[in-house]
Design an enzyme around this catalytic site. Sequence first.
Site, PDB file in Angstrom:
ATOM      1  N   ASP A 361     -13.711  17.582  49.711  1.00 23.25           N
ATOM      2  CA  ASP A 361     -12.367  18.119  49.878  1.00 23.25           C
ATOM      3  C   ASP A 361     -11.555  17.907  48.599  1.00 23.25           C
ATOM      4  O   ASP A 361     -11.578  16.811  48.015  1.00 23.25           O
ATOM      5  CB  ASP A 361     -11.705  17.411  51.065  1.00 23.25           C
ATOM      6  CG  ASP A 361     -10.280  17.865  51.300  1.00 23.25           C
ATOM      7  OD1 ASP A 361     -10.091  19.040  51.646  1.00 23.25           O
ATOM      8  OD2 ASP A 361      -9.364  17.034  51.137  1.00 23.25           O
ATOM      9  N   GLU A 397     -14.912  21.687  46.881  1.00 24.07           N
ATOM     10  CA  GLU A 397     -13.746  22.547  47.071  1.00 24.07           C
ATOM     11  C   GLU A 397     -13.011  22.482  45.738  1.00 24.07           C
ATOM     12  O   GLU A 397     -12.339  21.484  45.443  1.00 24.07           O
ATOM     13  CB  GLU A 397     -12.861  22.053  48.205  1.00 24.07           C
ATOM     14  CG  GLU A 397     -11.674  22.965  48.453  1.00 24.07           C
ATOM     15  CD  GLU A 397     -10.711  22.440  49.505  1.00 24.07           C
ATOM     16  OE1 GLU A 397     -10.119  23.260  50.223  1.00 24.07           O
ATOM     17  OE2 GLU A 397     -10.545  21.203  49.602  1.00 24.07           O
TER      18      GLU A 397
END
Length: 721
Positions: A361, A397
């Site tokens: 993330d 990401e």
Amino acid sequence: MTSHTVPDRRPPDRPAGVLLPGTPAPLGAHWDGSGTNFAVWSAGAQAVDLCLFDPDGTEHRHRMEETTHQVWHGRLGGVGPGQRYGYRVHGPYDPQNGQRYNPAKLLLDPYTRAVDGGLALHPSLFGYSDSAVDTPLADPHDSAPYVPRGVVVHDPFPWDGDRPRHTSWSDTVIYEVHVKGATARHPDVPPALRGTYAGLAHPAFVAHLQALGVTAVELLPVHHFVSEPHLLRRGLTNYWGYNTLGYFAPHAGYSSAGSGGGQVTEFKTMVKELHAAGIEVILDVVYNHTAEGDHTGPTLSLKGIDNGGYYRLDGGNRARYTDYTGCGNTLDVRRPAVLALLMDSLRYWVTEMHVDGFRFDLASALARSMHDVDRLSAFFDVVHQDPVVSQVKLIAEPWDVGEGGYQVGNFPPPWTEWNGKYRDTVRDVWAGAHVGVRDLAYRLTGSSDLYRSDGRRPFASINFVTAHDGFTLTDLVTYEHKRNEANGEENRDGESHNRNWNCGVEGPSDDPEVRALRARQVRNLVTTLLVSTGVPMLTAGDELGRTQLGNNNAYCQDNEISWIDWDAVDEDLFAFVARLVRLRRSAPVLRQEAFFEGHEIAGSGGTRDLAWFAPDGGQLTTADWFDTGLQTLGMYLDGRGIRHRDEHGHPVVDDCYLVQLHAGPEPVTVQLPGPPWADGYELVVSTEYPTGAPPRITVLAPGPVDLPGRTVWVLRVVRRP
């Protein structure tokens, strides 16, 4: 401003034996058969108390006398698995200098393998006194009754030869799924198992994954997390889980076995069952920030253990945090102890829990050196050389919320990336935006413009149209405006520019033409995704027609808005998606391991491994590539030109395909190219039909055909013997 050391109001006691020196490694709590060694890193602590809790909650404190290389350690005989524990760390409470020690706060061991108990909203969670956020006035109230505790774990799990699966990237189809949301409403999963790790591994759900044809599940965060105080105040909870508290502990709320350590066994059992079904397990991990938030957030673990040692502090005001995540704080991966925490966690999940990869993330936040995202950062270097972590699937990401944080295409090998440009381009095309086909061609063929220059391959691109964050696929064609009022933020949260089209009506419609158009648009988006070179990612429930009623930021909706409704399944859509996945998995030409060259294939009579056709049957010209009004594209893939070999060294040869994409609203006549490209074409998938299957075997001759508006055809090339 002077510092203030919080007085030790409860001196340590030793009712159950003497704390022996123990060892500084490994960090965490480790049982050796007769006792447990405890070790925690803190560079600035003046004293550390190990706190053990009886089943009735009675606390016993043991002062840790030994420090080695900034690690506080000790061993207690007779302490074993199931023991609840935490730490109290003594030192200056001086926010202006980045110090937030406060022994009134019970702190979770960053290395604990399991967590027991929830987080209850209470003033004692916060280290500062009343509203004196930036003053050296520490809150003296004990937080122990309101915070989670670590659990000593020993789990000699019977893996029976299980190993990470190592499915090749080119064969991978990812299914992004929430552990709870997958089975919370599944009628064939026993009620006691719904929404748990055991539920995800239940035969009823595994059978769904196998019927769909996916090869990997990407689980939304399963590191133990807690809800933010601002959500608890609104009567909501953090559903997605991007608020990590324990980097080694499976989230206890997803365990049917309770939180006494049984969640570890249950998680391992889930992995083992999924592996047996041929499915990899990838974890969405949140190493960029923690649940402790900004300077007004709670003191739960790292903030009280060594605030300045774990977090990036604002150089101009060390009472504040540098926030590249939008969540209040950013872990300081530049520091060896923090880098070690992350790498130890990653290795643990691979070696002990047998997971097959990670999706990071806001990965750009991990790559920042001083301010900029740095391709040569220590994090990249350590991951690249690690003999364990470097061998599993690594997905970035590739953005964060800081300046310069959008880094799609800029992560180094062996990283793959969520390709946000793929999502944006495909959405634009099917929403009717006049963007032409030039960028679409790059996205369909692995995004060579992003990934080729540094030696990566097409599978560096994780292609997706939807993800957990944003509209579901059904909502993408139903709503143009988000409906996030239930989140309690007056609809201010969530993305407002979604690059989508509601097919002319906002929200649900009974008009059969609108409903049919929406269904076709969903099929167009899915087909584009699954015929694109790269690694496709499906979002759980999209294959069933799942809706969130227009909520495009359902992070705090732990309810029917987010859970898959197994009683409202679009069977035709499921059959359509499964058909496309089967086609992809059977056709190597759709999942190339090398970028296309556009070169002529020897002995083919003049065909190329990749060719682009205009509606008139001619190959696209330079003017066509820059024509923003062009909405029709023919992509020819020659299976005789595949540039990789199988594991035995033999050339891979496949059928040839012509994919015709037409995003315009009106039918268009296209010329299907004749020899040497083809003698005919078998229509194998058409988005005109609910399941994608033409009503009969349809072989089209070269020449003019009418392609309906907003349609994709996948045609298999037919050649005369």
